[in-house]
Design a protein around this motif. Structure first.
Motif, PDB file in Angstrom:
ATOM      1  N   MET A   1       0.832  -1.208   0.000  1.00 12.88           N
ATOM      2  CA  MET A   1       0.000   0.000   0.000  1.00 12.88           C
ATOM      3  C   MET A   1       0.860   1.249   0.000  1.00 12.88           C
ATOM      4  N   MET A   2       1.967   1.232   0.713  1.00 11.66           N
ATOM      5  CA  MET A   2       2.864   2.393   0.758  1.00 11.66           C
ATOM      6  C   MET A   2       3.517   2.617  -0.597  1.00 11.66           C
ATOM      7  N   ILE A   3       3.916   1.541  -1.256  1.00 10.86           N
ATOM      8  CA  ILE A   3       4.530   1.656  -2.576  1.00 10.86           C
ATOM      9  C   ILE A   3       3.532   2.179  -3.587  1.00 10.86           C
ATOM     10  N   MET A   4       2.281   1.721  -3.518  1.00  9.80           N
ATOM     11  CA  MET A   4       1.254   2.134  -4.478  1.00  9.80           C
ATOM     12  C   MET A   4       0.917   3.625  -4.345  1.00  9.80           C
ATOM     13  N   ARG A   5       0.978   4.167  -3.132  1.00  6.41           N
ATOM     14  CA  ARG A   5       0.642   5.568  -2.914  1.00  6.41           C
ATOM     15  C   ARG A   5       1.706   6.507  -3.475  1.00  6.41           C
ATOM     16  N   GLY A   6       2.896   6.024  -3.596  1.00  5.02           N
ATOM     17  CA  GLY A   6       3.910   6.861  -4.193  1.00  5.02           C
ATOM     18  C   GLY A   6       5.062   7.018  -3.322  1.00  5.02           C
TER      19      GLY A   6
END
Length: 59
Positions: free
Chosen positions: A54-59
């Motif tokens: 989720m952290m990677i997907m947010r940017g």
């Protein structure tokens, strides 16, 4: 200030919940505790991986 309020609420909850748990008649056998403990680490790892994705997907 918000941190102090949060800490006060957490400590207040501890002072209420711990005596209630100590007075309860609910007891867990060693076998039941072992069954639950077997699942804790895999679930923690899954939760950490999901949070990382989720952290990677947010940017």
């Amino acid at each position: 200030m918000e941190v102090l309020i949060l800490l006060a609420v957490l400590f207040g909850a501890l002072f209420v919940i711990v005596p209630l748990i100590e007075r309860s008649k609910l007891r867990i056998s060693n076998q039941d505790a072992a069954k639950w403990a077997r699942w804790i680490w895999p679930l923690v790892m899954i939760a950490l991986i999901i949070q990382l994705i989720m952290m990677i997907m947010r940017g």
